[in-house]
Design a protein around this motif. Sequence first.
Motif, PDB file in Angstrom:
ATOM      1  N   GLY A   1       0.785  -1.235   0.000  1.00 22.83           N
ATOM      2  CA  GLY A   1       0.000   0.000   0.000  1.00 22.83           C
ATOM      3  C   GLY A   1       0.812   1.277   0.000  1.00 22.83           C
ATOM      4  N   ARG A   2       2.106   1.177  -0.388  1.00 18.96           N
ATOM      5  CA  ARG A   2       2.962   2.372  -0.327  1.00 18.96           C
ATOM      6  C   ARG A   2       2.887   3.216  -1.594  1.00 18.96           C
ATOM      7  NH1 ARG A   2       8.490  -0.634   0.826  1.00 18.96           N
ATOM      8  NH2 ARG A   2       7.458  -2.025  -0.674  1.00 18.96           N
ATOM      9  N   GLY A   3       2.265   2.702  -2.651  1.00 17.10           N
ATOM     10  CA  GLY A   3       2.188   3.466  -3.899  1.00 17.10           C
ATOM     11  C   GLY A   3       2.273   2.557  -5.100  1.00 17.10           C
ATOM     12  N   VAL A   4       2.973   3.027  -6.148  1.00 20.71           N
ATOM     13  CA  VAL A   4       3.087   2.254  -7.387  1.00 20.71           C
ATOM     14  C   VAL A   4       4.551   2.098  -7.782  1.00 20.71           C
ATOM     15  CG1 VAL A   4       0.865   2.969  -8.347  1.00 20.71           C
ATOM     16  CG2 VAL A   4       2.900   4.283  -8.886  1.00 20.71           C
ATOM     17  N   TRP A   5       4.834   0.960  -8.401  1.00 19.34           N
ATOM     18  CA  TRP A   5       6.148   0.703  -8.996  1.00 19.34           C
ATOM     19  C   TRP A   5       6.041   1.005 -10.480  1.00 19.34           C
ATOM     20  CZ3 TRP A   5      10.301  -0.882  -6.010  1.00 19.34           C
ATOM     21  CH2 TRP A   5       9.996  -1.312  -4.699  1.00 19.34           C
ATOM     22  N   MET A   6       6.938   1.822 -10.969  1.00 19.25           N
ATOM     23  CA  MET A   6       6.973   2.142 -12.400  1.00 19.25           C
ATOM     24  C   MET A   6       8.406   2.467 -12.794  1.00 19.25           C
ATOM     25  SD  MET A   6       4.852   5.725 -12.033  1.00 19.25           S
ATOM     26  CE  MET A   6       4.957   6.247 -13.726  1.00 19.25           C
ATOM     27  N   LYS A   7       8.653   2.524 -14.093  1.00 18.52           N
ATOM     28  CA  LYS A   7      10.021   2.777 -14.524  1.00 18.52           C
ATOM     29  C   LYS A   7      10.444   4.180 -14.123  1.00 18.52           C
ATOM     30  CE  LYS A   7       9.454   4.392 -19.322  1.00 18.52           C
ATOM     31  NZ  LYS A   7      10.181   5.665 -19.198  1.00 18.52           N
ATOM     32  N   ALA A   8      11.739   4.339 -13.899  1.00 18.51           N
ATOM     33  CA  ALA A   8      12.273   5.665 -13.646  1.00 18.51           C
ATOM     34  C   ALA A   8      12.172   6.475 -14.933  1.00 18.51           C
ATOM     35  CB  ALA A   8      13.724   5.567 -13.184  1.00 18.51           C
ATOM     36  N   SER A   9      12.020   7.770 -14.783  1.00 13.29           N
ATOM     37  CA  SER A   9      11.930   8.666 -15.938  1.00 13.29           C
ATOM     38  C   SER A   9      13.285   8.738 -16.648  1.00 13.29           C
ATOM     39  CB  SER A   9      11.487  10.032 -15.414  1.00 13.29           C
ATOM     40  OG  SER A   9      11.711  11.016 -16.351  1.00 13.29           O
ATOM     41  N   GLY A  10      13.253   8.991 -17.948  1.00 14.93           N
ATOM     42  CA  GLY A  10      14.498   9.170 -18.698  1.00 14.93           C
ATOM     43  C   GLY A  10      14.928   7.964 -19.510  1.00 14.93           C
ATOM     44  N   TRP A  11      14.229   6.833 -19.349  1.00 14.76           N
ATOM     45  CA  TRP A  11      14.570   5.603 -20.076  1.00 14.76           C
ATOM     46  C   TRP A  11      13.429   5.208 -21.002  1.00 14.76           C
ATOM     47  CZ3 TRP A  11      19.494   4.561 -19.161  1.00 14.76           C
ATOM     48  CH2 TRP A  11      20.047   4.855 -17.902  1.00 14.76           C
TER      49      TRP A  11
ATOM     50  N   ARG B   1      11.139  10.196 -10.843  1.00 12.97           N
ATOM     51  CA  ARG B   1       9.837   9.651 -11.224  1.00 12.97           C
ATOM     52  C   ARG B   1       9.295  10.433 -12.423  1.00 12.97           C
ATOM     53  NH1 ARG B   1       6.610  13.708 -10.340  1.00 12.97           N
ATOM     54  NH2 ARG B   1       6.612  14.886  -8.385  1.00 12.97           N
ATOM     55  N   HIS B   2       8.341   9.801 -13.105  1.00 14.33           N
ATOM     56  CA  HIS B   2       7.679  10.480 -14.217  1.00 14.33           C
ATOM     57  C   HIS B   2       6.731  11.571 -13.707  1.00 14.33           C
ATOM     58  CE1 HIS B   2       8.725   8.445 -17.978  1.00 14.33           C
ATOM     59  NE2 HIS B   2       8.928   7.370 -17.245  1.00 14.33           N
ATOM     60  N   ILE B   3       6.600  12.638 -14.508  1.00 12.82           N
ATOM     61  CA  ILE B   3       5.676  13.741 -14.169  1.00 12.82           C
ATOM     62  C   ILE B   3       4.240  13.216 -14.039  1.00 12.82           C
ATOM     63  CG2 ILE B   3       4.612  15.846 -15.106  1.00 12.82           C
ATOM     64  CD1 ILE B   3       7.302  16.405 -16.529  1.00 12.82           C
ATOM     65  N   GLU B   4       3.885  12.239 -14.889  1.00 16.02           N
ATOM     66  CA  GLU B   4       2.487  11.789 -14.951  1.00 16.02           C
ATOM     67  C   GLU B   4       2.198  10.583 -14.033  1.00 16.02           C
ATOM     68  OE1 GLU B   4       0.396  12.896 -18.952  1.00 16.02           O
ATOM     69  OE2 GLU B   4       1.961  11.449 -19.392  1.00 16.02           O
ATOM     70  N   TYR B   5       2.984  10.429 -12.955  1.00 18.90           N
ATOM     71  CA  TYR B   5       2.767   9.282 -12.062  1.00 18.90           C
ATOM     72  C   TYR B   5       1.348   9.260 -11.493  1.00 18.90           C
ATOM     73  CZ  TYR B   5       2.665  12.090  -7.826  1.00 18.90           C
ATOM     74  OH  TYR B   5       2.280  12.974  -6.856  1.00 18.90           O
ATOM     75  N   LEU B   6       0.715  10.452 -11.386  1.00 25.15           N
ATOM     76  CA  LEU B   6      -0.632  10.539 -10.787  1.00 25.15           C
ATOM     77  C   LEU B   6      -1.670   9.745 -11.568  1.00 25.15           C
ATOM     78  CD1 LEU B   6      -0.461  14.312  -9.887  1.00 25.15           C
ATOM     79  CD2 LEU B   6      -1.019  12.510  -8.243  1.00 25.15           C
ATOM     80  N   ILE B   7      -1.443   9.559 -12.869  1.00 24.64           N
ATOM     81  CA  ILE B   7      -2.348   8.708 -13.656  1.00 24.64           C
ATOM     82  C   ILE B   7      -2.453   7.338 -12.978  1.00 24.64           C
ATOM     83  CG2 ILE B   7      -2.539   7.416 -15.829  1.00 24.64           C
ATOM     84  CD1 ILE B   7      -1.329   9.838 -17.262  1.00 24.64           C
ATOM     85  N   HIS B   8      -1.314   6.831 -12.559  1.00 23.72           N
ATOM     86  CA  HIS B   8      -1.265   5.491 -11.967  1.00 23.72           C
ATOM     87  C   HIS B   8      -1.830   5.481 -10.549  1.00 23.72           C
ATOM     88  CE1 HIS B   8       1.269   4.012 -15.314  1.00 23.72           C
ATOM     89  NE2 HIS B   8       1.604   5.289 -15.353  1.00 23.72           N
TER      90      HIS B   8
ATOM     91  N   THR C   1      -8.588  17.729 -21.318  1.00 20.08           N
ATOM     92  CA  THR C   1      -7.354  18.400 -21.726  1.00 20.08           C
ATOM     93  C   THR C   1      -6.523  17.441 -22.572  1.00 20.08           C
ATOM     94  OG1 THR C   1      -5.323  19.501 -20.987  1.00 20.08           O
ATOM     95  CG2 THR C   1      -6.108  17.682 -19.638  1.00 20.08           C
ATOM     96  N   ALA C   2      -5.734  18.009 -23.474  1.00 19.25           N
ATOM     97  CA  ALA C   2      -4.762  17.214 -24.233  1.00 19.25           C
ATOM     98  C   ALA C   2      -3.381  17.368 -23.609  1.00 19.25           C
ATOM     99  CB  ALA C   2      -4.731  17.672 -25.686  1.00 19.25           C
ATOM    100  N   ASN C   3      -3.297  18.164 -22.564  1.00 18.81           N
ATOM    101  CA  ASN C   3      -2.026  18.410 -21.891  1.00 18.81           C
ATOM    102  C   ASN C   3      -1.642  17.208 -21.011  1.00 18.81           C
ATOM    103  OD1 ASN C   3       0.236  19.744 -21.006  1.00 18.81           O
ATOM    104  ND2 ASN C   3      -0.865  21.604 -20.407  1.00 18.81           N
ATOM    105  N   LEU C   4      -0.431  17.217 -20.485  1.00 21.65           N
ATOM    106  CA  LEU C   4      -0.005  16.164 -19.569  1.00 21.65           C
ATOM    107  C   LEU C   4      -0.895  16.177 -18.320  1.00 21.65           C
ATOM    108  CD1 LEU C   4       3.900  16.441 -19.722  1.00 21.65           C
ATOM    109  CD2 LEU C   4       2.367  15.032 -21.101  1.00 21.65           C
ATOM    110  N   ILE C   5      -1.064  14.995 -17.728  1.00 22.80           N
ATOM    111  CA  ILE C   5      -1.896  14.863 -16.525  1.00 22.80           C
ATOM    112  C   ILE C   5      -0.959  15.067 -15.329  1.00 22.80           C
ATOM    113  CG2 ILE C   5      -3.538  13.383 -15.300  1.00 22.80           C
ATOM    114  CD1 ILE C   5      -4.454  13.877 -18.147  1.00 22.80           C
TER     115      ILE C   5
END
Length: 232
Positions: A45-55, A81-88, A140-144
């Motif tokens: 329950g600590r959050g999400v695992w996702m790739k680091a940004s930049g790769w 982290r990615h800017i759009e992590y909030l999507i996840h 919006t078509a902008n980043l989330i």
Amino acid sequence: LAEPAAEVATDAEACELVSTASRALAAVGLSDMVWGHVSTRDHDGRGVWMKASGWGFEEINPDRVVLVSDAGEVMSGTGPRHIEYLIHTQILAARLDVSSVVHAHNDVVNAFASLQVPLRAVSHSGLEFAEPPVPRFTRTANLIQTQELAQDLAATLGHAPAALIPHHGMVTVGATAAQAVMRAVLLTRACHVNLLALSAGGPRSWIGDELNQMGWPLPQIDAGWKYLTRKS
Ligand SMILES: [Zn+2]
């Protein structure tokens, strides 16, 4: 109260799964240079695992996967982290049945979404997305980048397997990473075959409701996923 679905039991499993899923997305051509991401829900329950940004997806190994908290803090792993992590984080908060989210920016999906016509089940790839119609997030078509936008996207997604984000990309979700990745593959193919038919003046026929609502059987989803992981 239902417990949130988590596919992994340890940090190492989470890093391995996100790495495998990222490479599978690369194998099927869903890379957009270093953008786009796939996540798995943390087992604790600590959050999400996702790739680091930049790769790029094809560059990911378990050492390039980070745990991101709901507040956007990197709790484990190295790299930004990615800017759009909030999507996840916001979709996983809204959908306890989901353990994995894919967000990708792809030309085929954007070209199709811009036509503002219904997605038809021209082939089997469209089975889960034609009826009920795949939702479209048009605010919006902008980043989330804000919690409010991400919550709105999660609300638009509702109980659906995926949502189009016109002029930006798509999100797909799954009880497993295999399902989220395969839905990304299938939705992209569905948009592609619709574009082909539309460009020839069609489609004039498509698969009817009785097959539509069946979707894809999980053994077929797993077989496709295994193929992609062998290929990656
Ligand atoms: Zn994006």
